[in-house]
Motif scaffolding. Sequence first.
Motif, PDB file in Angstrom:
ATOM      1  N   GLU A  11      30.836  35.829  47.156  1.00 31.68           N
ATOM      2  CA  GLU A  11      32.112  35.510  47.634  1.00 31.68           C
ATOM      3  C   GLU A  11      32.855  36.869  47.543  1.00 31.68           C
ATOM      4  O   GLU A  11      33.677  36.749  48.649  1.00 31.68           O
ATOM      5  CB  GLU A  11      32.778  34.754  46.308  1.00 31.68           C
ATOM      6  CG  GLU A  11      34.262  34.224  46.584  1.00 31.68           C
ATOM      7  CD  GLU A  11      34.383  33.764  47.917  1.00 31.68           C
ATOM      8  OE1 GLU A  11      33.516  33.334  48.574  1.00 31.68           O
ATOM      9  OE2 GLU A  11      35.620  33.265  48.281  1.00 31.68           O
ATOM     10  N   VAL A  12      32.905  37.809  46.755  1.00 33.84           N
ATOM     11  CA  VAL A  12      33.246  39.350  46.910  1.00 33.84           C
ATOM     12  C   VAL A  12      32.983  39.739  48.111  1.00 33.84           C
ATOM     13  O   VAL A  12      33.666  40.180  48.987  1.00 33.84           O
ATOM     14  CB  VAL A  12      33.018  40.290  45.735  1.00 33.84           C
ATOM     15  CG1 VAL A  12      33.626  41.514  45.884  1.00 33.84           C
ATOM     16  CG2 VAL A  12      33.707  39.643  44.280  1.00 33.84           C
ATOM     17  N   LEU A  32      40.016  47.618  46.347  1.00 32.42           N
ATOM     18  CA  LEU A  32      40.160  46.292  47.035  1.00 32.42           C
ATOM     19  C   LEU A  32      39.051  45.525  46.607  1.00 32.42           C
ATOM     20  O   LEU A  32      39.430  44.428  45.850  1.00 32.42           O
ATOM     21  CB  LEU A  32      40.033  46.537  48.588  1.00 32.42           C
ATOM     22  CG  LEU A  32      40.259  45.051  49.297  1.00 32.42           C
ATOM     23  CD1 LEU A  32      41.797  44.475  48.850  1.00 32.42           C
ATOM     24  CD2 LEU A  32      40.151  45.411  50.853  1.00 32.42           C
ATOM     25  N   ARG A  33      37.960  46.030  46.258  1.00 30.78           N
ATOM     26  CA  ARG A  33      36.506  45.021  45.944  1.00 30.78           C
ATOM     27  C   ARG A  33      37.152  44.774  44.420  1.00 30.78           C
ATOM     28  O   ARG A  33      36.951  43.530  44.081  1.00 30.78           O
ATOM     29  CB  ARG A  33      35.631  46.135  45.957  1.00 30.78           C
ATOM     30  CG  ARG A  33      34.258  45.095  45.213  1.00 30.78           C
ATOM     31  CD  ARG A  33      33.011  45.914  45.636  1.00 30.78           C
ATOM     32  NE  ARG A  33      32.445  45.912  46.669  1.00 30.78           N
ATOM     33  CZ  ARG A  33      31.970  45.023  47.403  1.00 30.78           C
ATOM     34  NH1 ARG A  33      31.505  43.780  46.829  1.00 30.78           N
ATOM     35  NH2 ARG A  33      31.479  45.145  48.639  1.00 30.78           N
ATOM     36  N   GLN A  34      37.430  45.646  43.617  1.00 31.69           N
ATOM     37  CA  GLN A  34      37.803  45.462  42.135  1.00 31.69           C
ATOM     38  C   GLN A  34      39.018  44.188  42.059  1.00 31.69           C
ATOM     39  O   GLN A  34      39.031  43.415  41.143  1.00 31.69           O
ATOM     40  CB  GLN A  34      38.334  46.797  41.469  1.00 31.69           C
ATOM     41  CG  GLN A  34      38.216  46.617  39.970  1.00 31.69           C
ATOM     42  CD  GLN A  34      38.837  47.923  39.347  1.00 31.69           C
ATOM     43  OE1 GLN A  34      39.825  48.276  40.112  1.00 31.69           O
ATOM     44  NE2 GLN A  34      38.757  47.854  37.971  1.00 31.69           N
ATOM     45  N   SER A  39      40.222  38.744  40.879  1.00 28.84           N
ATOM     46  CA  SER A  39      40.938  37.551  41.042  1.00 28.84           C
ATOM     47  C   SER A  39      39.794  36.420  40.390  1.00 28.84           C
ATOM     48  O   SER A  39      40.251  35.226  40.431  1.00 28.84           O
ATOM     49  CB  SER A  39      41.415  37.629  42.226  1.00 28.84           C
ATOM     50  OG  SER A  39      40.756  36.600  43.068  1.00 28.84           O
ATOM     51  N   LEU A  40      38.545  36.653  40.790  1.00 31.31           N
ATOM     52  CA  LEU A  40      37.406  35.630  40.708  1.00 31.31           C
ATOM     53  C   LEU A  40      37.445  35.472  39.170  1.00 31.31           C
ATOM     54  O   LEU A  40      37.122  34.430  38.601  1.00 31.31           O
ATOM     55  CB  LEU A  40      36.057  36.295  41.640  1.00 31.31           C
ATOM     56  CG  LEU A  40      36.218  35.868  43.051  1.00 31.31           C
ATOM     57  CD1 LEU A  40      34.926  36.330  43.773  1.00 31.31           C
ATOM     58  CD2 LEU A  40      36.370  34.465  43.473  1.00 31.31           C
ATOM     59  N   LEU A  41      37.024  36.466  38.498  1.00 33.82           N
ATOM     60  CA  LEU A  41      36.979  36.603  37.107  1.00 33.82           C
ATOM     61  C   LEU A  41      38.028  35.805  36.282  1.00 33.82           C
ATOM     62  O   LEU A  41      37.767  35.037  35.603  1.00 33.82           O
ATOM     63  CB  LEU A  41      36.392  37.968  36.424  1.00 33.82           C
ATOM     64  CG  LEU A  41      35.236  38.600  37.119  1.00 33.82           C
ATOM     65  CD1 LEU A  41      35.446  40.055  36.602  1.00 33.82           C
ATOM     66  CD2 LEU A  41      34.112  37.810  36.373  1.00 33.82           C
ATOM     67  N   ALA A 220      48.619  48.506  37.076  1.00 34.72           N
ATOM     68  CA  ALA A 220      47.201  48.566  37.890  1.00 34.72           C
ATOM     69  C   ALA A 220      47.952  49.108  39.234  1.00 34.72           C
ATOM     70  O   ALA A 220      48.880  48.482  39.894  1.00 34.72           O
ATOM     71  CB  ALA A 220      46.781  47.408  37.920  1.00 34.72           C
ATOM     72  N   LYS A 221      47.094  49.945  39.925  1.00 39.36           N
ATOM     73  CA  LYS A 221      47.440  50.358  41.048  1.00 39.36           C
ATOM     74  C   LYS A 221      46.905  49.611  42.443  1.00 39.36           C
ATOM     75  O   LYS A 221      45.978  48.909  42.384  1.00 39.36           O
ATOM     76  CB  LYS A 221      46.716  51.875  41.643  1.00 39.36           C
ATOM     77  CG  LYS A 221      47.424  52.925  40.708  1.00 39.36           C
ATOM     78  CD  LYS A 221      47.072  54.328  41.447  1.00 39.36           C
ATOM     79  CE  LYS A 221      45.447  54.634  40.829  1.00 39.36           C
ATOM     80  NZ  LYS A 221      45.018  55.892  41.584  1.00 39.36           N
ATOM     81  N   GLN A 222      48.027  49.209  43.302  1.00 34.82           N
ATOM     82  CA  GLN A 222      47.529  48.304  44.194  1.00 34.82           C
ATOM     83  C   GLN A 222      46.630  48.867  45.356  1.00 34.82           C
ATOM     84  O   GLN A 222      46.653  49.932  45.392  1.00 34.82           O
ATOM     85  CB  GLN A 222      49.050  48.062  45.273  1.00 34.82           C
ATOM     86  CG  GLN A 222      49.562  49.260  45.929  1.00 34.82           C
ATOM     87  CD  GLN A 222      51.017  48.711  46.537  1.00 34.82           C
ATOM     88  OE1 GLN A 222      51.609  47.711  46.281  1.00 34.82           O
ATOM     89  NE2 GLN A 222      51.265  49.654  47.314  1.00 34.82           N
TER      90      GLN A 222
END
Lengths: 411, 411
Positions: A11-12, A32-34, A39-41, A220-222
């Motif tokens: 899904e990621v 972005l991946r993180q 968001s999933l976790l 947290a950095k965007q």
Amino acid sequence: MTVLTDWQKQEVDRQMNLYCEGAAEVIPPEDLRQKVEQSLLEERPLRIKLGLDPSAPDVHFGHTVVLQKLRQFQENGHQVQLLIGDFTGRIGDPTGKSTARAPLTSEDVKQNARTYVEQFGKVLDMDQVTVHYNSSWLADLSFEEVIHLAGQITTARLLERDDFDERTALGKPIGLHEFFYPVMQGYDSVVLESDIEIGGTDQHYNTLMGRHFQERFKKAKQAVILMPLLEGLDGKEKMSKSKHNYVGVEDNPDEMFGKTMSVPDELMGRWFRLVSGFSSDHVDHLEAELKSGALHPREGKRLLAARMTELYHGKDAAEKAADRFDALYRDNKLPEEIPEHRTEAGLISPLDLLVESGLLHSKSEAKRMIANRGVKIDGARLETADESLRVRDGMVMQVGKRKHVRLKLSQ
Amino acid sequence: MTVLTDWQKQEVDRQMNLYCEGAAEVIPPEDLRQKVEQSLLEERPLRIKLGLDPSAPDVHFGHTVVLQKLRQFQENGHQVQLLIGDFTGRIGDPTGKSTARAPLTSEDVKQNARTYVEQFGKVLDMDQVTVHYNSSWLADLSFEEVIHLAGQITTARLLERDDFDERTALGKPIGLHEFFYPVMQGYDSVVLESDIEIGGTDQHYNTLMGRHFQERFKKAKQAVILMPLLEGLDGKEKMSKSKHNYVGVEDNPDEMFGKTMSVPDELMGRWFRLVSGFSSDHVDHLEAELKSGALHPREGKRLLAARMTELYHGKDAAEKAADRFDALYRDNKLPEEIPEHRTEAGLISPLDLLVESGLLHSKSEAKRMIANRGVKIDGARLETADESLRVRDGMVMQVGKRKHVRLKLSQ
């Protein structure tokens, strides 16, 4: 705890592919991946910020590049944050030098914001969008808080901004107040706790300010996704209202269809990818067909024009616009070469326009010709001489069977 | 209306001569003249601003150069405005610093301001001085007002400042907040409607900000008088607390007299002119006598030391200090060459100092010697071994008749 299941990993990957698609730059991809992983976790939607200058509410296809990207996030359950930079807009240019930057009244700002929301509703599900005004946290800052904010960044870093750099090189003055625009934009991301900021490539510097200030404020950095700037109908310059090379999302179906038909062939693939909302696979397929010749460029363009008109006016209106376009340009057998006439943008009396363009010799002749149903605008009969026309670039005026003029807007 | 009488013309000349006397720079002289003329024509006192950084409240002779200049204005009926940069102090002053300063708490600032006012009373008539705190107009500015203020100056102009220029060249960071120090200083002159600002030559840039902002806010521009920076006792560097080369206005009479006696001969004329408060004519006379040999340098120095001590402690205390100085250095017949010992500034046990300096071999020996009344500090007998001493530069420790050490402070 923080280990992803196989399904989550897939899904990621799926979301990463989707979000990176068409982007000019992702800063940095690992962040972005993180964010997507988190968001999933944590089962929480990501906050996706789009900053808007409230001074230019006419939304055109150029804006929809980022809107289409936001829509992808929305379709995956994330939360879009529209940030209306009303505080910045309210200040205008304190040096009083630029009349273009006259301060907006708060009524102007609200009206413009409403217009945005209305027009963005054509791409986004506005029920799932939160709208923020940065005046609500910036206006109340004290001088001491401003100083604290200013202490989080160096002047050297501010001067790195491309246009500041250029102006410094040219000896053109930069007002100290101008240093605050990127500072505000960065601080907005702190307050909004944005996970991702979307912008055009011209927002590279400003969106990185968000990362900088979030870090200084221990947030947290965007991640940043920069989308390409869509070229206008001229195929050269960035689409913008001031260049008269744009298609507005509020243009009527005929205008939208007709203008889209005038996109240069070589930009067609780019438009499909950036603004049609078609899936990446479908765009790949169309491009392959265009390349192989299975799809004729003119048919490709018709497909694009129909798709764009459908997006903003629905299928029915798009089909009718296509029919009228055919009536005008194919069935009406416009000559290959139509003389051009340059004129100003804006409203004008059709009588003035007919005389000024040289199609007719006097206003009385023009009045008679309209009364006799002998004047057409883009193939549609002009019914009255009493209402002003809004001139648009490429508009064709026709008198009788053989006299045509194509209007070109002066820059 | 605006024609000066002969008497007024003479008075303008007299005041101009007085105010320009000893100044390193007057910016520009014609504006200063115009201010003096206006004050005569309109029968109003001029407002003379001195800005103070509240971070360094120990007033020394270096500070009194500008105080003596202010006193001249005061004696001619003008109004001194002391501007305590308490708001600025919360940010820190980047002048002469290669790195940004830590902010002061508001309690520090208040305490420091009180100390200033107390110490300045030794030169100025504080009943005729108004004291202003810039927090009273700066703290309440909204972000919007700050932006308006920032719009009145360019970043290029701010970067012209010498120390910013150096730091830029060295690649050392300048925080955006630091740009506000000169902006505030300039805006203070707008609010105070200052006619004249006085400062040291190191305030060249900052005082010109007052002119800049007054002009932008459509006020009359202040004239600026820059006074030379007084060299310290080392005869080389600017007098400052951190260089241990200063005489504090709160030093006791013996210290003040003794330290002043150590001023290099070649600086004597400068001290007379800048800090003695003697009239220009009298200083001219003294300099001529020193040059002709009619006044021996050592006698000249005694005159200076006596004058300075009298200014801050009165005639009686000055005479007693002179007597004690004589007892120590003339009657006590100190050897010409005294070995030096370097040590740290601060409080230290006399036992430690006697051993560390090599005058005695052990603390027990030192204790015995003090008990036997055999130890002197600057000619005065040390009565107890139990109280710590405050070390000062040039202090002489003596054991018995023949063993001496002169203390030098490590930098």
